[in-house]
Design a protein around this motif. Structure first.
Motif, short mmCIF file in Angstrom:
data_model
loop_
_atom_site.label_atom_id
_atom_site.label_comp_id
_atom_site.label_asym_id
_atom_site.label_seq_id
_atom_site.Cartn_x
_atom_site.Cartn_y
_atom_site.Cartn_z
N VAL A 35 -6.53 1.21 7.73
CA VAL A 35 -5.24 1.50 7.12
C VAL A 35 -5.00 3.00 7.21
CG1 VAL A 35 -3.91 1.53 4.97
CG2 VAL A 35 -5.31 -0.46 5.54
N ARG A 82 -5.96 8.41 -1.43
CA ARG A 82 -6.95 7.49 -0.86
C ARG A 82 -7.51 6.56 -1.94
NH1 ARG A 82 -9.93 10.91 1.02
NH2 ARG A 82 -9.36 10.87 3.23
N VAL A 93 -9.75 3.10 4.82
CA VAL A 93 -8.52 3.85 4.53
C VAL A 93 -8.65 5.27 5.08
CG1 VAL A 93 -6.97 4.70 2.73
CG2 VAL A 93 -8.12 2.49 2.46
N VAL A 153 -4.87 3.86 -2.86
CA VAL A 153 -4.73 2.84 -1.81
C VAL A 153 -5.97 1.96 -1.77
CG1 VAL A 153 -4.49 2.47 0.67
CG2 VAL A 153 -3.15 4.25 -0.46
N GLN A 154 -7.15 2.56 -1.92
CA GLN A 154 -8.39 1.78 -1.91
C GLN A 154 -8.44 0.82 -3.10
OE1 GLN A 154 -10.78 2.09 0.64
NE2 GLN A 154 -11.51 0.20 -0.30
N LEU A 205 0.83 -1.21 0.00
CA LEU A 205 0.00 0.00 0.00
C LEU A 205 0.86 1.26 0.00
CD1 LEU A 205 -2.77 -1.08 2.53
CD2 LEU A 205 -2.84 -1.15 0.04
#
Length: 213
Positions: A165, A183, A201, A186-187, A141
């Protein structure tokens, strides 16, 4: 694999939902062992303490029965002192003893009550059981967040827990970083990996930037 299990797997694939690694009952015990810490250590310590106390009490009682002097303290004398508490003992020693006993009791209580989960997640896979350490997940991530924020490795720190996270980003001075872009990246990485349970997240952008090289 039985015919019923094959039918369930086919239905899961047709419905578009990949089964969780280890949904097969034969793998459940293995996965639980990999994702939960063992209680054998605490149980062994408790058993040893109880055995030692019982053996000591038995030996002291045997010594008293044959008319020999006690090794440490006579059982009847010990019982009388316990009944007479707190008389005969300084408050400092009594408080320290109580604190030690309370800490030992809290240790065993927490081991008995808490789930004892390890820092690991399961990954969805239709054929095999996959277990990933949270550190490995955090590294993947962080790499995706670093690319989305266009920063160096030292400017991103990711902390992965069971349900959350946290992505901490220190942008480069003079460079604007989109919190929503980080965001979303990462998602997207999480959705591609599909860890179980799926954490949410949260992105934290530092107020002070890092001077670029």
């Amino acid at each position: 694999m039985t015919q019923d299990q094959e039918t369930q797997n086919v239905n899961a694939v047709d419905s578009g939902a990949s089964p969780v690694a280890g949904e097969d009952p034969e793998m459940a015990r293995i996965l639980r062992r990999e994702t939960h810490s063992s209680r054998a250590g605490a149980a062994t310590i408790a058993a040893v303490l109880v055995i030692v106390l019982c053996v000591y009490a038995l030996l002291e009682s045997g010594v008293r029965a044959v008319g020999q002097p006690p090794w440490l303290i006579d059982p009847s004398t010990a019982a009388e002192r316990v009944i007479a508490l707190p008389a005969g003992i300084s408050p400092l020693l009594l408080g320290a003893s109580g604190a030690v006993i309370a800490m030992v009791g809290l240790f065993f209580l927490l081991h008995a009550v808490l789930p004892g989960r390890r820092a690991r997640h399961l990954l969805r896979d239709p054929r095999t059981a996959v277990v990933i350490d949270d550190e490995v997940l955090a590294s993947a991530l962080a790499r995706r967040a670093r690319t989305a924020a266009n920063v160096t490795q030292e400017q991103v720190m990711v902390v992965v827990s069971r349900q959350l996270v946290v992505v901490n980003v220190r942008p480069t001075s003079g460079s604007r970083v989109s919190e929503e872009a980080v965001r979303s990246a990462v998602q997207a990485e999480l959705e591609e990996m599909s860890p179980v349970p799926m954490p949410s997240v949260r992105v934290n952008l530092a107020s002070s930037g890092v001077i670029g090289a």
